[in-house]
Structures are given as structure tokens and as C-alpha cells.
Design a protein around this motif. Structure first.
Motif, PDB file in Angstrom:
ATOM      1  N   SER A 174       3.601 -11.061  -2.405  1.00  0.00           N
ATOM      2  CA  SER A 174       2.257 -10.838  -2.967  1.00  0.00           C
ATOM      3  C   SER A 174       2.108 -11.634  -4.260  1.00  0.00           C
ATOM      4  CB  SER A 174       2.028  -9.347  -3.231  1.00  0.00           C
ATOM      5  OG  SER A 174       2.788  -8.924  -4.348  1.00  0.00           O
TER       6      SER A 174
ATOM      7  N   ASP B 282       2.867   1.500   3.032  1.00  0.00           N
ATOM      8  CA  ASP B 282       4.106   0.716   3.024  1.00  0.00           C
ATOM      9  C   ASP B 282       5.249   1.521   2.403  1.00  0.00           C
ATOM     10  OD1 ASP B 282       3.003  -1.586   4.198  1.00  0.00           O
ATOM     11  OD2 ASP B 282       2.155  -2.209   2.276  1.00  0.00           O
TER      12      ASP B 282
ATOM     13  N   THR C  31      -0.428  10.679  -1.056  1.00  0.00           N
ATOM     14  CA  THR C  31      -1.473  10.407  -0.059  1.00  0.00           C
ATOM     15  C   THR C  31      -2.517  11.528  -0.067  1.00  0.00           C
ATOM     16  OG1 THR C  31       0.174   9.304   1.313  1.00  0.00           O
ATOM     17  CG2 THR C  31      -1.881   9.932   2.384  1.00  0.00           C
TER      18      THR C  31
ATOM     19  N   THR D  54       0.854  -1.195   0.000  1.00  0.00           N
ATOM     20  CA  THR D  54       0.000   0.000   0.000  1.00  0.00           C
ATOM     21  C   THR D  54       0.880   1.231   0.000  1.00  0.00           C
ATOM     22  OG1 THR D  54      -0.081   0.166   2.396  1.00  0.00           O
ATOM     23  CG2 THR D  54      -1.698  -1.287   1.349  1.00  0.00           C
ATOM     24  N   ILE D  55       0.188   2.357  -0.139  1.00  0.00           N
ATOM     25  CA  ILE D  55       0.948   3.619  -0.122  1.00  0.00           C
ATOM     26  C   ILE D  55       1.598   3.862   1.229  1.00  0.00           C
ATOM     27  CG2 ILE D  55      -0.962   5.124   0.592  1.00  0.00           C
ATOM     28  CD1 ILE D  55       0.109   7.084  -1.603  1.00  0.00           C
TER      29      ILE D  55
END
Length: 579
Positions: free
Chosen positions: A52, A6, A572, A3-4
Motif C-alpha cells: 500500500s 484483513d 467490527t 481493512t479490518i
């Protein structure tokens, strides 16, 4: 998929790593001049990756430990070179002191004193009745005696100083050993985990180990008993464990069993002591013990040889001669066991063996007229005092029978042989093939036994007319003075193969060549040590240029990670505004 957030964590990890690296660099720079400090580096590894369906994605960086760039192999080589260099440095510096004792520049040393002494006897042989010539013999004899005693005293002083250094070095070794044992415990406690990170403690211990190696030939073991146990340091001295992990055993310097000098003992936990003096072969302590027990002792023996030879050779000649005036009484200067065989010096306590022969006594009356010359036979198995009425081997009994009415021999209250004239007669000595007179110290020039107590007979100092320049009481007789002057040229040393001058010159040459050899070895050992220290410094020491380059590198990394975080922040913000 990461994710962002991360991505944000990746940037933060980079900031932490860079900041930690900069802190370590700053610590290196701060300790650039700290003795024993080894530069540190951060051990940076990737963080655990994320799995992943699309593959493996990194999650940033992490610091596993701060490592010290210490090279144990080069440290060991430095300590070994340090031991050897310190050993020869001590030998070299002490030989400088010894050389200064025998400084013969401008003819003011022992060699010059001997030359002037024999010259004075030669001058006396030309003018045996001259009072000033006799006084010169006394003065030059006193000068020579003082020069010999001064050499002995100086060597003793150096030897005693070395002995004191043995004690102080032992105290220093104990102090260092105790601290190393404490550090071993602190290091073990700090490294209970699976990492070796007690860098500061290890640096301090490394400094102490090098200092300890300067002092003695210690053996350092750092082995683990098995693969599941961390290693513990053990330090051996003379094969004995002075440090074993957190425990240490003292060594002591003591004068036990009547020893004149300190011996080094290992003291185990039960208090039992083991002499390890002769096992210490290197470092300052090894050199100190070697110099004290071998080198200086050997040099003192050389000076003793010269003193003993002078005393015995000149006394043998002087004792069988006569001065300008006769004796009414005379007492020997050496004490002997009155019942021991005169041919066995160890039994009598004398320095010289008496052999079969005879000595002659000239008797003169109160008008200085010669009464006669009496021969006293001496046998090698004779003794001084009569053991019983049937004893025929007593020198005193034989002398008194032959010299009855003229002189009598006895033992003085001090335990020395003495002869006293009777009935107004006087006596002088003209011959002695037995060495009896010289052995007991009657009519001798020198007193004393060796370089520690050589001196001129007090009788001659008070009355130079008693100097036996001739074989008779004739003022023109110089035969004895000539014979004594010839001792300088006679081969009386080393089984009659060298003169006293040759022996002393060889002795001086030995000191000089030994000093030169130690100097050359010391310089070679010093060069090796300095080369190893340079290598050690290049590998373990702090380089300001290197640290400056690393500082710039991690500053750039920090800036890049900050810029990365700024970009993620904007991403973000875009996401949030889309909602």
C-alpha cells in the motif's frame, strides 16, 4: 491500506497454522514407538504481504508443507554400520556353534578319545596275548572313529544349515526389494508436484533399506539424472541393480552345474543369470557364504587331515604285522584301478602311493609250523592286474608265481585285492616297505578315507586275535603295538613337523583365537552402530518432552490468535454500531 477484514483473516490464518501444528504434534506422539518413524514439523512461512502507499503489511501465516526431519547422511552411516555389525554378529554366533562341536571339557572330546586310543595300544604292548587288552583297542578305536565322524557330521550339519539360510535370505532380499520398488513408484506418484511430502512412504522405505542392509552389502544410490528430474532410487548388490526406480530384478539361489551348495545369481529381465556369490562380502548373507565356503570347509579339512593321518600311519604299521592267528583268506578294503601305476594315487584311486620295496608273507601249515617267509618285490611303476601275457609289472602275476601252491592273489567281485591260501596253508604278514598292503587295505586296522567314513576293520571287530600286535605270530610279540603307540608322539603332521596332538591343539587354538577376534570386532561394530542409532534417534526420533513443549507453545499461539479475532470482532461490532 488493510481493512479490518484483513485483520480478521490474519487471525484466522494463525488459527489454521496453530491447529495444523497441533495435529502434527499429535501424530508425532501417536507414532513415538513406531519403528522407522521420523518426527514431522510444519513448515510455516508468512503469507504474501499487502502493498500500500503506507508500506508493506503482513497478511498472516501459512503452512507450505509438513516436513520429515530425516537426516539422509546419518541414515546412510547407520546402514553401513548395520551391515558390518550384522556380518560379525553372524560370524560370532556360528563360531559359538563350532566351538561346541570341539568341546574338550572333562576329556570327553576328540582329544580325549585319541588319548585313550593310544593308551589302549600301549596297554596291549604290555600284554599282547590278553584278550581284554585287544578288545579295549577295538572299543577305543571305535570311540575315536565315532568322535571323528561326529565332528565331521556336526560341521556338515552347520554347513548345510548355513546353505539353507542362503536360500531363505535370498527369498527375503527379493521380498524387500520388490516392496522398495513399489514404494519408489508410490513416492514418485505422491510427489509429482514440487514438494517432497510422502513422509509415511519414505519412513516405510527407510525401515526396509535398513533391514536390507542387515542382509547384504547393498549400495544405495538416490541421484537425479539431471537438475530438472527428481531422483530415483537404485539399489545394487554385487554391482547388479536389484532395484531401479519402480523396477526390480530378482536374485536366485540355485545349485547349478553340479554344485553341492547354493550359489547366488542375479537374474536380469531377459532371464540371463550372473553368479554374484563371491561379490557378496557383508551383511548376514556375506557372513553366511564366507562361513559356509571358507571357515567350515577349512575346519573340515583339518579334521580330515587328522583322520587321514591316523588311517595311513597306523595302517602302514599294522599291515606289516601279525596277530595271534593267521589268515586263510583276506580281502583289501580299498578299490583300485587294476591297470594304473601304483605310484600315482590319482590314477589308482587309492589314498596312498605305493613305492619301490617289498612285502613279506609268512606261510604256516595246518600244524602251525612255519613253512617259510616269502618276499614279494614291488616296483613303483607296477600295477595290480596283468595286462597281457608279456606283462611283467603285475603284482598279482608276481605274487602268484612266488606263492604258487601256498596262496593266490586275485581281484574280488567287489574290485578289491584278495589273497586266498591253498592246500590247507595259512599266511601272515611280517614286513612291507612298499606300502602296498596298507594302500589296498589288506591287514589294516582302519577302514575309510577321511573323517566322513573312518572306521575299524570289520575283520578285527569280529576277531580281535587278528590285531597285529607283533611282527610274528608269537603271543608275546608286542613290537607292532609299541610302534603304533609311538605314533602319538611322532611328528607325522605338516611335513613331519608336528605330532597329531600338537596339530589338534593348534587347530583348537585357531578356533578359540578366531572366536575371540570376531567377538571383539563385533562388540566394536555394535558400539559404533548403537552410537549412530542414538544420534539418529536424537535427530529424527520423537521426544515426548520436546513435543509437550511444542504443544504448549502452539496452544498459546492458538489462544492468542483466538483472542486477536475476538478483539477484531469487537472492533467490527463498534463500526457497525456507528452506522
Amino acid at each position: 491500506m488493510p481493512t479490518i477484514f484483513d485483520a480478521l483473516n490474519i487471525g484466522v490464518s494463525g488459527l489454521y497454522v496453530s491447529k495444523a501444528a497441533v495435529n502434527v504434534i499429535g501424530n508425532n506422539v501417536a507414532n513415538v514407538n513406531t519403528p522407522g518413524y521420523s518426527k514431522e514439523r510444519v513448515d510455516i512461512l508468512p503469507s504474501m504481504p499487502m502493498l500500500s502507499y503506507a508500506g508493506v503489511f503482513g497478511t498472516g501465516a501459512k503452512i507450505t508443507q509438513v516436513i520429515s526431519l530425516r537426516n539422509t547422511l546419518i541414515d546412510k552411516r547407520v546402514r553401513t554400520a548395520n551391515q558390518e555389525m550384522s556380518y560379525y554378529q553372524k560370524l560370532n554366533s556360528t563360531l559359538d556353534e563350532i566351538q561346541s562341536v570341539f568341546n574338550e571339557e572333562n576329556g570327553v572330546g576328540l582329544k580325549g578319545a585319541m588319548e585313550e586310543f593310544f593308551n589302549a595300544w600301549h596297554a596291549l604292548s604290555l600284554n599282547p596275548d590278553l584278550e581284554t587288552a585287544r578288545q579295549q583297542v577295538i572299543e577305543k578305536g571305535l570311540t575315536l572313529s565315532k568322535a571323528i565322524k561326529d565332528a565331521n557330521f556336526s560341521l556338515n550339519q552347520i554347513r548345510n544349515n548355513l546353505d539353507d539360510q542362503v536360500q531363505s535370505t535370498v527369498i527375503e532380499i527379493n521380498s524387500i526389494s520388490k516392496r522398495i520398488a513399489q514404494l519408489n513408484y508410490e513416492i514418485k506418484k505422491a510427489e509429482l508436484g514440487d514438494k517432497d511430502h510422502a513422509n509415511t512412504l519414505r519412513d516405510e522405505r527407510s525401515v526396509l533399506l535398513e533391514k536390507l542392509s542387515t542382509l547384504a552389502n547393498v549400495t544405495i544410490l538416490d541421484n537425479a539424472p539431471d537438475k530438472n528430474t527428481k531422483s530415483e532410487m537404485t539399489i545394487l548388490l554385487g554391482g547388479m541393480p536389484i532395484v531401479s526406480g519402480k523396477d526390480y530384478n530378482e536374485i536366485s539361489a540355485e545349485k547349478l552345474k553340479g554344485s553341492q551348495y547354493y550359489k547366488v545369481y542375479f537374474v536380469d529381465p531377459s532371464g540371463s543369470k550372473t553368479d554374484i556369490t563371491n561379490r557378496i562380502k557383508n551383511g548376514t548373507l556375506g557372513a553366511t557364504i564366507y562361513l559356509r565356503d571358507k571357515v567350515i570347509q577349512k575346519y573340515q579339512e583339518k579334521i580330515d587331515d587328522i583322520a587321514k593321518t591316523l588311517i595311513q600311519e597306523i595302517n602302514k604299521i599294522h599291515s606289516q604285522g601279525a596277530g595271534l592267528t593267521a589268515y586263510s583268506q583276506v580281502e583289501g578294503v580299498y578299490t583300485a584301478d587294476p591297470y594304473a601305476s601304483l605310484s600315482i594315487p590319482k590314477a589308482t584311486g587309492l589314498d596312498m602311493a605305493v613305492k619301490t620295496g617289498s612285502f613279506k608273507v609268512k606261510v604256516i601249515d595246518s600244524q602251525n609250523n612255519e613253512v617259510g617267509v616269502f618276499t614279494i618285490p614291488v616296483n613303483g611303476d607296477d600295477h595290480i592286474q596283468q595286462k597281457d601275457t608279456t606283462d611283467e609289472h603285475s603284482i598279482i602275476k608276481r605274487f602268484n608265481n612266488i606263492m604258487q601252491g601256498y596262496a593266490q592273489m586275485s581281484i574280488s567281485p567287489a574290485g578289491n585285492v584278495q589273497i586266498k591260501a591253498e592246500n590247507g596253508y595259512k599266511f601272515a604278514f611280517t614286513y612291507d616297505s612298499s606300502n602296498f598292503l596298507a594302500a589296498v587295505g589288506i591287514n589294516t586296522f582302519f577302514t575309510g578315507h577321511d573323517s566322513s567314513d573312518i572306521n575299524i576293520n570289520r575283520v578285527l571287530q569280529n576277531d580281535p586275535s587278528k590285531i597285529a600286535a607283533g611282527k610274528t605270530l608269537d603271543p608275546g610279540d608286542s613290537s607292532n603295538a609299541e610302534a603304533i603307540a609311538q605314533v602319538q608322539l611322532s611328528k607325522v603332521m605338516v611335513n613331519n613337523t608336528q605330532t597329531i596332538d600338537e596339530y589338534y591343539n593348534a587347530f583348537l587354538g585357531t578356533i578359540g583365537s578366531t572366536k575371540q577376534r570376531y567377538d571383539e570386532i563385533y562388540k566394536a561394530k555394535q558400539a559404533i552402530y548403537q552410537q549412530l542409532k542414538t544420534t539418529q534417534q536424537s535427530q529424527e526420533g520423537v521426544s515426548l518432552d520436546e513435543e509437550a513443549a511444542n504443544l504448549i507453545k502452539f496452544q498459546r499461539v492458538y489462544q492468542a490468535n483466538a483472542h486477536f479475532i475476538s478483539i477484531v470482532d469487537k472492533m467490527t461490532e463498534t463500526l457497525i454500531n456507528m452506522v
